[in-house]
Design an enzyme around this catalytic site. Structure first.
Site, PDB file in Angstrom:
ATOM      1  N   GLY A   1      64.120  60.580  -6.939  1.00 31.83           N
ATOM      2  CA  GLY A   1      64.784  59.352  -6.490  1.00 31.83           C
ATOM      3  C   GLY A   1      64.229  58.173  -7.264  1.00 31.83           C
TER       4      GLY A   1
ATOM      5  N   GLY B   1      60.625  53.238  -5.697  1.00 27.80           N
ATOM      6  CA  GLY B   1      60.755  52.507  -4.439  1.00 27.80           C
ATOM      7  C   GLY B   1      61.692  53.165  -3.443  1.00 27.80           C
TER       8      GLY B   1
ATOM      9  N   LYS C   1      59.727  58.247  -2.139  1.00 33.93           N
ATOM     10  CA  LYS C   1      59.204  59.590  -2.428  1.00 33.93           C
ATOM     11  C   LYS C   1      57.754  59.739  -1.972  1.00 33.93           C
ATOM     12  CE  LYS C   1      59.953  59.092  -6.844  1.00 33.93           C
ATOM     13  NZ  LYS C   1      60.473  57.715  -6.805  1.00 33.93           N
ATOM     14  N   THR C   2      56.892  58.841  -2.445  1.00 34.91           N
ATOM     15  CA  THR C   2      55.465  58.950  -2.123  1.00 34.91           C
ATOM     16  C   THR C   2      55.236  58.751  -0.632  1.00 34.91           C
ATOM     17  OG1 THR C   2      54.858  58.196  -4.332  1.00 34.91           O
ATOM     18  CG2 THR C   2      53.178  57.982  -2.625  1.00 34.91           C
TER      19      THR C   2
ATOM     20  N   SER D   1      61.975  61.791 -11.799  1.00 34.21           N
ATOM     21  CA  SER D   1      62.737  62.904 -12.394  1.00 34.21           C
ATOM     22  C   SER D   1      64.221  62.575 -12.530  1.00 34.21           C
ATOM     23  CB  SER D   1      62.537  64.221 -11.635  1.00 34.21           C
ATOM     24  OG  SER D   1      62.004  64.097 -10.350  1.00 34.21           O
TER      25      SER D   1
HETATM   26  N1  LIG Z   1      63.008  55.705   5.597  1.00 37.20           N
HETATM   27  C1  LIG Z   1      62.093  55.413   4.666  1.00 37.20           C
HETATM   28  N2  LIG Z   1      61.475  56.406   3.999  1.00 37.20           N
HETATM   29  C2  LIG Z   1      60.559  56.123   3.050  1.00 37.20           C
HETATM   30  N3  LIG Z   1      60.177  54.874   2.686  1.00 37.20           N
HETATM   31  C3  LIG Z   1      60.778  53.847   3.330  1.00 37.20           C
HETATM   32  C4  LIG Z   1      61.756  54.063   4.344  1.00 37.20           C
HETATM   33  N4  LIG Z   1      62.178  52.873   4.804  1.00 37.20           N
HETATM   34  C5  LIG Z   1      61.480  51.957   4.119  1.00 37.20           C
HETATM   35  N5  LIG Z   1      60.624  52.512   3.233  1.00 37.20           N
HETATM   36  C6  LIG Z   1      59.700  51.777   2.365  1.00 37.20           C
HETATM   37  O1  LIG Z   1      60.084  51.981   1.009  1.00 37.20           O
HETATM   38  C7  LIG Z   1      58.966  51.940   0.168  1.00 37.20           C
HETATM   39  C8  LIG Z   1      58.965  53.191  -0.700  1.00 37.20           C
HETATM   40  O2  LIG Z   1      57.930  53.127  -1.641  1.00 37.20           O
HETATM   41  P1  LIG Z   1      57.316  54.419  -2.339  1.00 37.20           P
HETATM   42  O3  LIG Z   1      56.090  53.978  -3.059  1.00 37.20           O
HETATM   43  O4  LIG Z   1      57.190  55.520  -1.364  1.00 37.20           O
HETATM   44  O5  LIG Z   1      58.464  54.775  -3.382  1.00 37.20           O
HETATM   45  P2  LIG Z   1      58.464  55.864  -4.545  1.00 37.20           P
HETATM   46  O6  LIG Z   1      59.779  56.540  -4.447  1.00 37.20           O
HETATM   47  O7  LIG Z   1      57.245  56.705  -4.457  1.00 37.20           O
HETATM   48  O8  LIG Z   1      58.452  54.977  -5.869  1.00 37.20           O
HETATM   49  P3  LIG Z   1      57.798  55.239  -7.307  1.00 37.20           P
HETATM   50  O9  LIG Z   1      58.740  56.131  -8.062  1.00 37.20           O
HETATM   51  O10 LIG Z   1      57.734  53.883  -7.920  1.00 37.20           O
HETATM   52  O11 LIG Z   1      56.449  55.847  -7.102  1.00 37.20           O
HETATM   53  C9  LIG Z   1      57.736  51.826   1.053  1.00 37.20           C
HETATM   54  O12 LIG Z   1      57.331  50.467   1.106  1.00 37.20           O
HETATM   55  C10 LIG Z   1      58.269  52.283   2.415  1.00 37.20           C
HETATM   56  O13 LIG Z   1      57.576  51.710   3.504  1.00 37.20           O
HETATM   57 MG   LIG Z   2      55.648  57.016  -5.767  1.00 32.29          MG
END
Ligand SMILES: Nc1ncnc2c1ncn2[C@@H]1O[C@H](COP(=O)(O)OP(=O)(O)OP(=O)(O)O)[C@@H](O)[C@H]1O
Ligand SMILES: [Mg+2]
Length: 201
Positions: A27, A30, A33-34, A101
């Site tokens: 995905g 933001g 995923k993490t 990815s």
């Molecule tokens: N239902 C949800 N599930 C996951 N995260 C959510 C949700 N609703 C809001 N968020 C918020 O979205 C943000 C997601 O950030 P995260 O670092 O997990 O993204 P990521 O996909 O790992 O990005 P990156 O590829 O940059 O590492 C967090 O601040 C989280 O609190």
């Molecule tokens: Mg991440």
């Protein structure tokens, strides 16, 4: 250079421990995923398996240190994660990979590597660019829209939406905890993890 390298399979290659699987989160930056991975992991460990995380940001400081964001480097990063995920899956681990990815063909390659040893579950964290930019957790969308950084997925670099993901997690209508509960219930439905004890409340 590689013509002087003689890769060989080790004698124990066919040995394995059953039950290994890889959850492959994909995905936009933001999308969540993490966040979801770090909540799903402990819930899986409660049910027995040992979890190993291969998170994009972490991998890029070790295994993929020095790689950039060209298509070639992104593919190399994902192929490395896929290769390690396959090795760990063979040993019965529950692998949680969480990298953007963006390319379908490369995700498919990772799937094929893992499926030699266990189950591969693609989890599409399907959050729109608009929502990710609104969250802008790392402040990168603002920079990408301002042209201060380039090759940013979803802004000036492609994200190929998965068409056959086993799990599609919508994060806009759910809290992180609700997303985790959803992913776990899907994993139970798919038979990848044992049905857990119902949570209180
Ligand atoms: N239902 C949800 N599930 C996951 N995260 C959510 C949700 N609703 C809001 N968020 C918020 O979205 C943000 C997601 O950030 P995260 O670092 O997990 O993204 P990521 O996909 O790992 O990005 P990156 O590829 O940059 O590492 C967090 O601040 C989280 O609190
Ligand atoms: Mg991440």
């Amino acid at each position: 250079m590689t013509e002087h390298i003689y890769a060989h399979e080790h004698p124990e290659t066919e040995r394995r421990r059953d039950g290994g699987f890889t959850l492959w989160f994909t995905g936009l930056s933001g999308s969540g995923k993490t966040t979801i991975a770090h909540l799903v992991g402990p819930a899986i460990e409660e049910r027995g398996p040992i979890v190993e995380y291969l998170d994009g940001d972490t991998v890029r400081t070790h295994l993929s240190k020095g790689l950039g964001f060209s298509k070639e480097d992104r593919d190399a990063n994902i192929e490395r994660i896929g290769w390690v995920a396959a090795r760990l899956t063979r040993h019965g681990a529950a692998v949680i990979a969480a990298a953007i990815s963006p390319y379908e063909a490369t995700r498919q390659k990772a799937r094929e590597l893992v499926e030699e040893w266990g189950t591969f579950v693609e989890v599409h964290v399907a959050t729109s660019v608009e929502e990710c930019a609104r969250r802008d957790v790392k402040g990168l969308y603002a920079k990408a829209f301002a042209g201060e950084i380039t090759q940013f997925t979803g802004v000036d670099d492609p994200y190929e939406e998965p068409e056959d993901a086993e799990i599609v997690a919508d994060t806009v209508s759910r809290s992180p905890e609700e997303s985790v509960a959803f992913v776990l219930s899907e994993l139970e439905r798919l038979g990848v993890v044992a049905v857990g004890a119902p949570t209180a409340g």
